[in-house]
Motif scaffolding. Structure first.
Motif, PDB file in Angstrom:
ATOM      1  N   GLU A  99       0.827  -1.212   0.000  1.00 46.19           N
ATOM      2  CA  GLU A  99       0.000   0.000   0.000  1.00 46.19           C
ATOM      3  C   GLU A  99       0.856   1.255   0.000  1.00 46.19           C
ATOM      4  O   GLU A  99       0.565   2.237  -0.707  1.00 46.19           O
ATOM      5  CB  GLU A  99      -0.945   0.016   1.202  1.00 46.19           C
ATOM      6  N   SER A 100       1.929   1.240   0.794  1.00 47.71           N
ATOM      7  CA  SER A 100       2.818   2.403   0.852  1.00 47.71           C
ATOM      8  C   SER A 100       3.487   2.652  -0.493  1.00 47.71           C
ATOM      9  O   SER A 100       3.644   3.804  -0.927  1.00 47.71           O
ATOM     10  CB  SER A 100       3.884   2.196   1.934  1.00 47.71           C
TER      11      SER A 100
ATOM     12  N   SER B  80       0.979   4.139  -2.957  1.00 50.50           N
ATOM     13  CA  SER B  80       0.632   5.530  -2.656  1.00 50.50           C
ATOM     14  C   SER B  80       1.651   6.512  -3.228  1.00 50.50           C
ATOM     15  O   SER B  80       1.387   7.718  -3.293  1.00 50.50           O
ATOM     16  CB  SER B  80       0.515   5.732  -1.145  1.00 50.50           C
TER      17      SER B  80
ATOM     18  N   ILE C 276      -5.109   2.537  -5.115  1.00 48.38           N
ATOM     19  CA  ILE C 276      -4.092   2.060  -4.176  1.00 48.38           C
ATOM     20  C   ILE C 276      -4.450   0.672  -3.661  1.00 48.38           C
ATOM     21  O   ILE C 276      -3.616  -0.246  -3.625  1.00 48.38           O
ATOM     22  CB  ILE C 276      -3.937   3.043  -2.997  1.00 48.38           C
ATOM     23  N   SER C 277      -5.702   0.478  -3.270  1.00 45.04           N
ATOM     24  CA  SER C 277      -6.148  -0.808  -2.719  1.00 45.04           C
ATOM     25  C   SER C 277      -6.058  -1.918  -3.759  1.00 45.04           C
ATOM     26  O   SER C 277      -5.532  -3.006  -3.490  1.00 45.04           O
ATOM     27  CB  SER C 277      -7.589  -0.674  -2.213  1.00 45.04           C
TER      28      SER C 277
ATOM     29  N   ALA D 122      -2.288  -2.601  -4.750  1.00 46.35           N
ATOM     30  CA  ALA D 122      -1.522  -3.259  -3.689  1.00 46.35           C
ATOM     31  C   ALA D 122      -1.786  -4.757  -3.662  1.00 46.35           C
ATOM     32  O   ALA D 122      -0.877  -5.561  -3.408  1.00 46.35           O
ATOM     33  CB  ALA D 122      -1.859  -2.640  -2.337  1.00 46.35           C
TER      34      ALA D 122
END
Length: 439
Positions: A104-105, A108, A117-118, A121
């Motif tokens: 996720e990081s 982003s 993002i979701s 990831a």
């Protein structure tokens, strides 16, 4: 020219297969939703960064191995390959670990849209596993290219494509009794396909390959002089590729802060640009190999360079035609909103100019200059234009002006033109030095 063509065709065909294999996830996911397409494209920016490190390491192997092959020095090629394999396992392995632990990081960094993002990831956490597999295969096949052993890599790429396509069809959509895993299925399919490719490449290298006659113990030989030369060659290329890739990712991150129509349109241009670059990549790789062979054999490389110039112009015309055709074809392949369609067409019109000049720039810089071993200049030419011209100007025009996006896009890609002139100036200086050395 005939000898160049015999190298270009299998390399270009392998590039085509590799492109289809890498894009097959995105194309199939595009049938699910536009967000799945964009999220997968953004997640693959991380793989793009990994390939830059891999390309830098492989290029170091290719440059030196081509010259050693011209000198008929096989033992030094073994050592160069072993150094490349060690570096790619270490650096790409670290990147894979980061992506696996914090997907996720990482996502982003490329977009601030929560849904992308979701979704991205979920794909990235699995897909990052194959980065090292791909890196090992690339270092070996690039080294084999330098000794004119190209056809086996094409065969392995075809197998990888078939396995990846079949597993994608099964795991994304739930065919043949498999569960429909959608994004996760695409990632799993690619991991399995790349693992099979790596196993096949290693088996061929150690059990079948005849030009190098490599054995496992050869990979553990160490030579301080060659290792130092490899580092002096590979590190500037790695830094050049990595900093260029980071700069491109920064530009993608700029675009990721804009609306979804622009993101979708830019994602489509990336696909078109990669298609246009397939033949170009084969030509540039062949040029680098041939320049290295001729240089290692102590020959004058100016006639070969002129032939490569003519070839690059022809490829530029071909690539521009591909972009022109894509203006009409892409709307039939992707579901786009009316506004996204306007963005896409304006971007592709600018892309005609960019893709015409790109082969000429890449041939001079990545073909001739790298083949001659002038990796430090290539590093400076890439880095300075990108970080001190493109990135700042793109930031200002995208976020602090009201210019149409196609103007911002041209600014983002204009270094493909400016770098050509500085690279040609450098090439002429090196030619003069080589003539004096030959005399």
């Amino acid at each position: 020219m005939k000898k160049i063509i015999t190298i270009i065709i299998p390399i270009a065909f392998q590039n085509l297969i590799a492109f289809i294999a890498s894009e097959i996830d995105i194309l199939m996911l595009g049938k699910i939703s536009g967000n799945a397409f964009s999220a997968c494209n953004l997640a693959n920016q991380v793989f793009f960064l990994a390939t830059l490190v891999i390309s830098g390491v492989s290029a170091g192997c290719n440059i030196l191995s081509s010259q050693y092959w011209g000198k008929e020095d096989r033992k030094s090629i073994y050592k160069v390959m072993s150094y490349g394999l060690g570096m790619v396992i270490f650096f790409v392995g670290l990147l894979s670990i980061v992506c696996f632990l914090r997907p996720e990081s990482v996502m982003s960094l490329f977009t601030n849209i929560p849904e992308l993002i979701s979704i991205g990831a979920e794909y990235l956490k699995i897909a990052c596993i194959y980065y090292v597999f791909y890196g090992i295969s690339s270092v070996i096949t690039q080294t084999l290219r330098s000794v004119h052993n190209i056809k086996p890599a094409v065969f392995f790429s075809i197998i990888t494509l078939i396995v990846n396509a079949f597993l994608n069809y099964c795991l994304i959509f739930g065919n043949f009794g498999f569960e429909a895993l959608e994004l996760r299925g695409a990632a799993i399919a690619t991991v399995i396909a790349r693992l099979i490719e790596m196993v096949l490449v290693l088996f061929y290298l150690l059990a079948i390959e005849k030009n190098l006659h490599l054995r496992i113990h050869d990979l553990f030989a160490f030579d301080k002089t060659i290792f130092r030369l490899y580092l002096l060659t590979a590190i500037p290329v790695i830094f050049s590729e990595t900093l260029w890739g980071l700069g491109e990712s920064v530009l993608v991150a700029f675009i990721g802060r804009l609306n979804e129509d622009i993101i979708h349109s830019y994602s489509i241009y990336n696909v078109v640009s990669q298609v246009a670059g397939i033949l170009m990549g084969g030509c540039v790789s062949a040029g680098c190999i041939m320049i290295g062979n001729e240089l290692g054999a102590g020959k004058d490389i100016r006639p070969l360079s002129k032939a490569l110039d003519r070839l690059a112009i022809g490829v530029g015309v071909f690539d521009a035609l591909i972009v022109i055709m894509s203006i009409f074809i892409m709307p039939m392949l992707y579901e786009l909103t009316p506004q996204a369609l306007i963005y896409m067409r304006s971007i592709l019109l600018v892309g005609i100019i960019i893709e015409f000049y790109r082969p000429r720039m890449c041939m001079v810089q990545s073909g001739v200059l790298r083949g001659m071993g002038d990796v430090n200049f290539c590093f400076l030419n890439d880095t300075l234009w990108l970080w001190f011209y493109i990135v700042p100007l793109a930031y200002l025009t995208i976020f602090h002006t009201s210019l149409p996006f196609f103007v911002c896009f041209f600014i983002m890609k204009s270094d493909q033109i400016t770098k050509l002139f500085t690279a040609r100036y450098r090439r002429e200086k090196l030619f003069k030095k080589q003539v004096k050395a030959l005399v």
